[in-house]
Design an enzyme around this catalytic site. Structure first.
Site, mmCIF file in Angstrom:
data_model
loop_
_atom_site.group_PDB
_atom_site.id
_atom_site.type_symbol
_atom_site.label_atom_id
_atom_site.label_comp_id
_atom_site.label_asym_id
_atom_site.label_seq_id
_atom_site.Cartn_x
_atom_site.Cartn_y
_atom_site.Cartn_z
ATOM 1 N N GLY A 112 39.211 34.285 35.962
ATOM 2 C CA GLY A 112 40.325 34.438 35.032
ATOM 3 C C GLY A 112 39.994 35.397 33.905
ATOM 4 O O GLY A 112 40.829 36.203 33.480
ATOM 5 N N HIS A 119 33.666 32.064 42.913
ATOM 6 C CA HIS A 119 33.968 33.489 42.867
ATOM 7 C C HIS A 119 33.074 34.316 43.788
ATOM 8 O O HIS A 119 33.168 35.549 43.782
ATOM 9 C CB HIS A 119 33.833 33.992 41.434
ATOM 10 C CG HIS A 119 34.644 33.206 40.455
ATOM 11 N ND1 HIS A 119 36.021 33.214 40.452
ATOM 12 C CD2 HIS A 119 34.268 32.345 39.461
ATOM 13 C CE1 HIS A 119 36.460 32.415 39.487
ATOM 14 N NE2 HIS A 119 35.420 31.879 38.877
ATOM 15 N N ILE A 147 37.928 33.896 44.631
ATOM 16 C CA ILE A 147 38.941 34.459 43.747
ATOM 17 C C ILE A 147 38.298 35.158 42.549
ATOM 18 O O ILE A 147 37.116 34.956 42.259
ATOM 19 C CB ILE A 147 39.920 33.371 43.265
ATOM 20 C CG1 ILE A 147 39.174 32.286 42.479
ATOM 21 C CG2 ILE A 147 40.693 32.788 44.441
ATOM 22 C CD1 ILE A 147 40.080 31.229 41.865
ATOM 23 N N ASP A 161 29.058 34.251 34.493
ATOM 24 C CA ASP A 161 29.791 33.138 35.096
ATOM 25 C C ASP A 161 29.388 33.032 36.563
ATOM 26 O O ASP A 161 29.877 33.758 37.411
ATOM 27 C CB ASP A 161 31.298 33.357 34.974
ATOM 28 C CG ASP A 161 32.107 32.148 35.449
ATOM 29 O OD1 ASP A 161 31.556 31.311 36.197
ATOM 30 O OD2 ASP A 161 33.280 32.036 35.068
#
Length: 285
Positions: A211, A193, A208, A188
């Site tokens: 998920g 991120h 961040i 990803d």
């Protein structure tokens, strides 16, 4: 440019080859918190390919679909958020395998210019050698900048609810400051991120955590607390991502056990945020 939902919904890819080795299984396990204690013999089989039979983290299925969220769908890729994930495991993931993967966009809902576009991705993986089904999954993604394209209205399915009582178990995991940079090596590459400027534009103070990394950390806690690290017990797992996790946060996973059903949620106590909710893990009978 508005999304071309009709075109996207009529596109699917079948028999995509996905080959992975024990190195990728180890990378995923490290990314979701295994190996922190390198002399723990209960967790060592997840991060070491020799010695006892190697084990795999069941939620790794979520990263074995090539380009599940491709950046070239006509959406604002820097402004998408993963909001939900479910996985069905027909058998434990092998430490290394050659897979054939099918994937498609099952639905796209238009929630208006302010509400964004809600994407439902589905995929399945099979062993290439004999076509044995290994897993199926559904991922729900909110494209925050792509609503108002004139598509079908709709929302999230009814979520699983945790029991109305105090948790039976709670486990803390200290996430690492570099955890998102490590986890993104699973495929990803969203700069949200990794790139502070992209995170700032999206409204976050810093990059961040994915998920799906939080999802894997929750699985880590379930395996540790309820399954004695036996990955073969996991049949299904699902959850909704409700708030971001910042690398370095202490993640608390609360769990409720009712027979073979484990309800769970993850929270960051320091900010009083529930970051993963409506979690459900079904154990094999």
């Amino acid at each position: 440019m508005a999304l071309d939902a009709e075109k996207l919904l009529n596109t699917e890819e079948n028999d995509i080859p996905c080959n992975y080795t024990h190195a990728r299984s180890i990378l995923y396990a490290l990314g979701v918190g295994f190996g922190v204690d390198p002399v723990n013999r209960r967790t060592l089989p997840y991060v070491y390919e020799q010695g006892d039979a190697m084990r795999t983290v069941p939620t790794m299925a979520s990263v074995l679909v090539p380009d599940l969220f491709p950046p070239d769908l006509g959406w604002d890729y820097d402004n998408v958020l993963h909001v939900g994930q479910s996985i069905k495991l027909f058998r434990p993931l092998p430490p290394e395998a050659s897979l054939l993967v099918n994937k498609r966009i099952a639905n796209i809902y238009d929630r208006g210019q302010r509400g964004g576009a809600l994407f439902f991705f589905e995929a399945e993986g099979r062993l290439a050698q004999d076509d044995t089904a290994i897993f199926s999954l559904q991922s729900i993604v909110l494209a925050r900048g792509d609503g108002g394209f004139g598509g079908q209205k709709g929302g999230l399915p009814t979520p699983h609810r945790a029991p109305d009582r105090e948790p039976d178990f709670s486990v803390n995991i200290q996430t690492r400051p570099e955890q998102a940079l490590l986890y993104r090596l699973n495929g990803d590459w969203n700069p949200l991120h990794a790139d502070p400027s992209v995170a700032s534009t999206a409204g976050f103070e810093r990059p961040i955590l994915h998920g799906l990394c939080t999802f894997g950390l929750a699985m880590n806690s379930v395996l540790k607390t309820i399954c004695d690290y036996d990955h073969t017990l996991i049949d299904e797992v699902e959850g909704r991502f409700s708030q971001p996790v910042v690398p370095g946060d202490v993640l608390t996973t609360d769990m409720w056990q009712d027979g073979n059903t484990i309800s769970f949620q993850c929270r960051v106590s320091e900010r009083d945020d529930v970051v993963l909710k409506n979690g459900r893990c079904l154990l094999r009978a």
